[in-house]
Design an enzyme around this catalytic site. Sequence first.
Site, mmCIF file in Angstrom:
data_model
loop_
_atom_site.group_PDB
_atom_site.id
_atom_site.type_symbol
_atom_site.label_atom_id
_atom_site.label_comp_id
_atom_site.label_asym_id
_atom_site.label_seq_id
_atom_site.Cartn_x
_atom_site.Cartn_y
_atom_site.Cartn_z
ATOM 1 N N SER A 179 39.291 -3.635 15.112
ATOM 2 C CA SER A 179 38.317 -4.674 15.414
ATOM 3 C C SER A 179 38.560 -5.265 16.808
ATOM 4 O O SER A 179 38.493 -4.553 17.811
ATOM 5 C CB SER A 179 38.351 -5.751 14.312
ATOM 6 O OG SER A 179 37.220 -6.568 14.354
ATOM 7 N N HIS A 227 32.837 -2.718 7.579
ATOM 8 C CA HIS A 227 33.988 -3.005 8.433
ATOM 9 C C HIS A 227 35.300 -2.782 7.690
ATOM 10 O O HIS A 227 36.287 -2.333 8.277
ATOM 11 C CB HIS A 227 33.897 -4.460 8.911
ATOM 12 C CG HIS A 227 34.760 -4.784 10.091
ATOM 13 N ND1 HIS A 227 34.714 -4.082 11.275
ATOM 14 C CD2 HIS A 227 35.696 -5.754 10.279
ATOM 15 C CE1 HIS A 227 35.566 -4.606 12.142
ATOM 16 N NE2 HIS A 227 36.191 -5.616 11.556
#
Length: 267
Positions: free
Chosen positions: A124, A236
């Site tokens: 991320s 994610h």
Amino acid sequence: MITHAQRYPSPHPQITLFRISYKSEGLTVKGLLAIPKNSGNRLLPGFLYLRGGIKKVGMVRVPRIIQLASQGFVVMAPFYRGNEGGEGREDFCGEDRQDAFHAFEVLRSLSVVDPGELHIFGFSRGGPMAFFTALEYPEARSVVIWGGVSDMALTYEERVDLRKMMKRVIGGTPAKVPEGYRTRSPVHYCEGLTVPLLLIHGCKDQNVSITHSTVLKECLESKGIAETWFYPQYTHHFPPQENRKITFAFCEWMKTRNKEKPELSPL
């Protein structure tokens, strides 16, 4: 280069865990260090783990570090400045990227680590941290970015919930301080990357859209150093079982990277 190291409870009998302090541009930064017990007394590959998030969000987790160390790596995982008792203030891949650079140096300096087998991983927000570390240290054998940010201005547009934080730490909006966003964005620095790169991304990711990885891959297309593992069904955060399988797979991918140039065939 480590200024303080304290044993930390390890859930794995074959992995020793330390909570460490090290210096980064004069600041004391905290982190975790995991060292597999080395029965063969050989040098081990090093793994720099660069977390996502900011402050408590996305903080380094012991199970994840143990999972990676169990693949045979010495794992160094900085918390970044200003966290867990560290000095300074993190600024989302601005000056705090120095914390990653110095962590790479710490990892390389360890007597148990093979300095020719250093790998970088970012998740991320840790994606650009990993990318810029690979730019700074082209001797790294590989870099893996999972669900990584490649364009901070795109993140500002996509993540309305992060805009207040981004304006605070970067200094304004992309329109007001474009350079602040540009210097944090790997897509503007592709020409300098020489380290083999693996991009992992879930196509349904709403935290960091798949666009971040596709544009980065396109930027690097001509260099032939980027590989992609894209998963149409995932967001994610991947399901635990799939996460474990992919983690094992990318660790194996890292171990097979060889930056040595092939020998020329005789005429």
